[in-house]
Design an enzyme around this catalytic site. Structure first.
Site, PDB file in Angstrom:
ATOM      1  CB  SER A 185     -21.891   3.604 -26.353  1.00 12.62           C
ATOM      2  OG  SER A 185     -22.599   3.813 -25.196  1.00 12.62           O
ATOM      3  CE1 TYR A 215     -18.074   7.833 -26.398  1.00  8.70           C
ATOM      4  CE2 TYR A 215     -20.271   7.232 -25.572  1.00  8.70           C
ATOM      5  CZ  TYR A 215     -19.049   7.078 -25.913  1.00  8.70           C
ATOM      6  OH  TYR A 215     -18.822   5.578 -26.028  1.00  8.70           O
TER       7      TYR A 215
END
Length: 337
Positions: free
Chosen positions: A144, A157
């Site tokens: 990401s 995360y």
């Protein structure tokens, strides 16, 4: 090496029951690749297995908690026994918590880290145990933009995605040292319209949403499969927002700190109040027996992009460079007339 297309017959996709993993499994199946589908939720696994078979390929759904190394080992052995040698392993499974760090309980942070970070470590170790003796294979780590730029409300995360980058860089150096023909590459994604916003644990006052611009999971799937085809590149960035985020963080990280402090809370929440009584999938899958099949897409398709010109250019950068060079030559020739 970067331009050589890999021959893939058997692939493993973790987190395959929904979201990006599911879209990726579908795309692999349409190419005739046998797909082992690893996830915790039986309902989602059975549904994606049917989609893979409907596309004319073989499917092997396996219930696995990626945080449990022994389960991953057993899954790898079963894949090799029932589908054949693994050519491609895609790590995509994750879990997390939407909340300020101080509102995230230690056991929740640990669980998210074990699934998201150690799940990739476990998957990579098992993939290598089968690939290294054959001296071939590809591992794709789905990452990401948040692997390089942390944002508020997603500390667990972001921390796990940062850790995956460091782990993968260390591993890549070791493979190069050994002269290994096993490839490892990463694909850094933008905000994607997946069901995670309906099933992750959230303590936000309003319903969680991805930070725009948002892309459909099929955009991510095309990038992941493209990276698997040509894994000689160390990393792929998907979406203009990913490129801008990573580059801006390199140039002006303090400025981004202040910008995200002002906007990061608002941009990750809709105007609707959150339902804090709804179940979440941190500890148990919501698509388990008697559960719901969440599919690949979330609730934001009306605001999501189905294409990414930047991602296409990234995958075809040699053709793009040649085209630009040809255009430049043509312009120069025209100007000399």
């Amino acid at each position: 090496m970067a331009g050589r297309k890999e021959d893939i017959r058997v692939a493993v996709v973790t987190g395959a029951s929904a979201g990006v993993g599911r879209a990726t499994a579908r795309l692999l199946a349409r190419r005739g690749i046998a797909v082992a589908l690893l996830a915790r939720g039986r309902v989602g696994l059975d549904a994606v297995a049917e989609e893979v078979r409907a596309a004319g390929s073989r499917a092997l759904p396996i219930e696995v908690d990626m945080a449990d190394y022994e389960q991953v080992v057993a899954a790898g052995r079963r894949v090799e026994a029932e589908l054949g040698p693994v050519d491609l392993w895609i790590n995509d499974a994750f879990s997390s918590v939407f909340a300020p760090f101080q509102d995230t309980r230690p056991e929740e942070f640990r669980r998210a880290t074990e699934v998201t970070y150690l799940g990739y470590v476990h998957g990579t170790r098992v993939a290598l145990s089968h690939m290294t003796p054959r001296d071939r294979g590809t591992i794709v780590q789905v990452g990401s933009a948040l692997a390089y730029r942390g944002i508020p409300l997603q500390a667990a995360y972001c921390g796990a995605k940062h850790a995956i980058v460091g782990f993968t860089e260390s591993l890549r150096c070791e493979l190069l040292h050994d002269g290994s023909k096993v490839h490892v590459t990463m694909v850094q994604l933008p905000a994607v319209n997946t069901p995670q916003f309906d099933w992750l644990l959230s303590r936000l006052p309003r319903h969680a949403e991805p930070v725009p611009p948002i892309y459909e999971p099929e955009v991510a799937a095309r990038a992941i499969v493209g990276a698997a085809d040509r894994p000689g590149r160390r990393e792929y960035w998907v979406g203009a927002s990913t490129v801008l985020t990573i580059l801006a963080n390199r140039v002006a990280p303090s400025l981004l700190d202040r910008y995200l402090a002002r906007t990061g809370y608002r941009s990750q929440q809709t105007g609707q109040p959150a339902d804090h009584d709804r179940p979440n999938n941190l500890w148990h899958p919501l698509d388990g027996p008697g559960g719901h099949d969440y599919g690949a897409r979330g609730d934001f398709s009306g605001r999501s992009h189905s294409r990414s010109p930047q991602a296409w250019l990234s995958r075809h950068r040699l053709a793009t460079a040649a085209g630009l060079a040809g255009t430049a030559v043509g312009v120069l020739a025209w100007r000399r007339r």
